[in-house]
Design a protein around this motif. Sequence first.
Motif, PDB file in Angstrom:
ATOM      1  N   ARG A 207      -1.813  17.963  -6.430  1.00  0.00           N
ATOM      2  CA  ARG A 207      -0.317  18.866  -6.594  1.00  0.00           C
ATOM      3  C   ARG A 207      -1.056  18.059  -7.790  1.00  0.00           C
ATOM      4  N   VAL A 208      -1.523  18.571  -9.088  1.00  0.00           N
ATOM      5  CA  VAL A 208      -1.765  18.888 -10.273  1.00  0.00           C
ATOM      6  C   VAL A 208      -1.062  19.555 -11.553  1.00  0.00           C
ATOM      7  N   PHE A 209       0.206  19.418 -11.847  1.00  0.00           N
ATOM      8  CA  PHE A 209       0.366  19.698 -13.598  1.00  0.00           C
ATOM      9  C   PHE A 209       0.144  18.857 -14.524  1.00  0.00           C
ATOM     10  N   SER A 210      -0.081  19.948 -15.773  1.00  0.00           N
ATOM     11  CA  SER A 210       0.287  19.561 -17.119  1.00  0.00           C
ATOM     12  C   SER A 210       1.436  19.793 -18.151  1.00  0.00           C
ATOM     13  N   TYR A 211       2.019  21.135 -17.693  1.00  0.00           N
ATOM     14  CA  TYR A 211       3.302  21.993 -18.434  1.00  0.00           C
ATOM     15  C   TYR A 211       4.648  21.664 -17.286  1.00  0.00           C
ATOM     16  N   TRP A 212       5.318  20.973 -18.160  1.00  0.00           N
ATOM     17  CA  TRP A 212       7.068  21.469 -18.052  1.00  0.00           C
ATOM     18  C   TRP A 212       7.327  21.397 -19.067  1.00  0.00           C
ATOM     19  N   ASP A 213       8.537  22.575 -18.700  1.00  0.00           N
ATOM     20  CA  ASP A 213       9.466  23.291 -19.188  1.00  0.00           C
ATOM     21  C   ASP A 213      10.301  21.631 -20.030  1.00  0.00           C
ATOM     22  N   TYR A 214      10.850  22.072 -20.753  1.00  0.00           N
ATOM     23  CA  TYR A 214      11.031  20.760 -21.690  1.00  0.00           C
ATOM     24  C   TYR A 214      13.301  20.832 -20.994  1.00  0.00           C
ATOM     25  N   ARG A 215      13.307  21.994 -20.247  1.00  0.00           N
ATOM     26  CA  ARG A 215      14.657  22.015 -19.699  1.00  0.00           C
ATOM     27  C   ARG A 215      15.048  21.730 -18.634  1.00  0.00           C
ATOM     28  N   ALA A 216      16.011  21.547 -18.163  1.00  0.00           N
ATOM     29  CA  ALA A 216      16.314  21.454 -17.112  1.00  0.00           C
ATOM     30  C   ALA A 216      15.916  20.237 -15.984  1.00  0.00           C
ATOM     31  N   GLY A 217      15.323  19.100 -16.678  1.00  0.00           N
ATOM     32  CA  GLY A 217      14.935  18.191 -16.180  1.00  0.00           C
ATOM     33  C   GLY A 217      13.743  18.362 -15.386  1.00  0.00           C
ATOM     34  N   PHE A 219      10.727  18.305 -16.153  1.00  0.00           N
ATOM     35  CA  PHE A 219       9.388  17.094 -15.984  1.00  0.00           C
ATOM     36  C   PHE A 219       9.858  16.263 -15.323  1.00  0.00           C
ATOM     37  N   HIS A 220      10.843  15.272 -14.554  1.00  0.00           N
ATOM     38  CA  HIS A 220      11.089  14.744 -14.001  1.00  0.00           C
ATOM     39  C   HIS A 220      11.628  14.182 -12.829  1.00  0.00           C
ATOM     40  N   LYS A 221      12.032  16.023 -12.082  1.00  0.00           N
ATOM     41  CA  LYS A 221      11.754  16.541 -10.981  1.00  0.00           C
ATOM     42  C   LYS A 221       9.782  17.097 -10.374  1.00  0.00           C
ATOM     43  N   ASP A 222       9.532  16.550 -11.379  1.00  0.00           N
ATOM     44  CA  ASP A 222       7.655  17.102 -11.194  1.00  0.00           C
ATOM     45  C   ASP A 222       7.550  18.610 -10.879  1.00  0.00           C
ATOM     46  N   LEU A 223       8.256  19.909 -11.713  1.00  0.00           N
ATOM     47  CA  LEU A 223       8.382  20.899 -11.729  1.00  0.00           C
ATOM     48  C   LEU A 223       7.619  21.780 -12.572  1.00  0.00           C
ATOM     49  N   GLY A 224       6.422  22.235 -12.424  1.00  0.00           N
ATOM     50  CA  GLY A 224       5.323  21.753 -13.472  1.00  0.00           C
ATOM     51  C   GLY A 224       4.469  23.519 -12.981  1.00  0.00           C
ATOM     52  N   MET A 225       3.744  22.887 -14.507  1.00  0.00           N
ATOM     53  CA  MET A 225       2.424  24.062 -13.622  1.00  0.00           C
ATOM     54  C   MET A 225       0.837  23.546 -14.261  1.00  0.00           C
ATOM     55  N   ARG A 226      -0.452  24.238 -14.006  1.00  0.00           N
ATOM     56  CA  ARG A 226      -1.056  23.859 -14.506  1.00  0.00           C
ATOM     57  C   ARG A 226      -1.502  24.981 -15.339  1.00  0.00           C
ATOM     58  N   ALA A 259       1.377  18.052 -20.973  1.00  0.00           N
ATOM     59  CA  ALA A 259       0.040  16.622 -21.238  1.00  0.00           C
ATOM     60  C   ALA A 259      -1.324  16.798 -21.569  1.00  0.00           C
ATOM     61  N   PRO A 260      -1.813  16.022 -22.039  1.00  0.00           N
ATOM     62  CA  PRO A 260      -3.095  16.422 -21.931  1.00  0.00           C
ATOM     63  C   PRO A 260      -4.432  16.126 -20.919  1.00  0.00           C
ATOM     64  N   VAL A 261      -5.249  16.966 -21.404  1.00  0.00           N
ATOM     65  CA  VAL A 261      -6.446  16.515 -19.905  1.00  0.00           C
ATOM     66  C   VAL A 261      -7.532  16.093 -20.634  1.00  0.00           C
TER      67      VAL A 261
END
Length: 298
Positions: A207-217, A219-226, A259-261
């Motif tokens: 599971r590897v993501f690099s972008y997480w929306d600022y809203r709705a928490g 990032f903290h839930k790791d609800l992102g995308m690569r 986040a940086p890659v």
Amino acid sequence: MRVATWNVNSVKQRIPRLLPWLDQRRPDVVCLQETKLSDDAFHDVLGADLAERGYEIAHVGQGQWNGVALLSRVGLDDVRRGFHGAPGFPEPEAVAEARAVSAICGGVRVYSLYVPNGRVPDSDHYRYKLEWLSRLRDSVASGTGDDGAGNTMLCGDMNIAPADDDVFDPAAYVGHTHVTAPERRALADLEGLGLRDVVRDRWPDDRVFSYWDYRAGMFHKDLGMRIDLILAGAPIADRVAAAWVDRQARKGSKPSDHAPVIVDLDDAPDGDIGPVVPPPSNPAKRGATKVKLPQTLE
């Protein structure tokens, strides 16, 4: 050679994060996107600090929109603003937006790319995105020698998640850009030139993501995308000693939403430390919670 790519989402706001990060990670080549400054303004606010750290600068700016940069401590030769045939918007004949810059760094042709978002499937912005990617592929395909695909690294915010494994929940993205079949085919066409997605190459099942929306928490839930990728020609990809996402840079005060890659060629100063540093502390399980995307992702 350590190569990093980072969509900083307004470099002027991110200076208190960027400079300490450069001192900590010490990348040799840095590709920045969404600088949101003119060329003169970029040099005014960062030129002295970057020179003090040994970086040469190539920047293509557009004021408050777009903007890409290359920072290099291993040479910055044959700088090219944009790429051959880059289309404009809203008409292909318009002046090209500030979305691409490339140079020879450490013997490698490195691109910093900010692919158009696409906004809504089947919109003018979406068609522009597909045309932009098609013209980029043609430009890379036409290169020879040091400019050939085998000696190329395409780095940046591609605004495409290559596969369903690169989003937290495919069902949440139905009807959105970044995941449609034409976008993914356009990315696959680039890889068809012999380029490899070096993070996924090295970590095929993680599971590897690099972008997480600022809203709705998210990032903290790791609800992102690569969507921030480094595609490298096979001779370069074979040199990869480590490839990872620096999630630490997304934490704390006033971060970018990306986040940086980081990719290490030949030698890994920090060791082969894993796909994401540090790992998420409490990721939501795929499909365990129904999440409505808070906005059109960028």
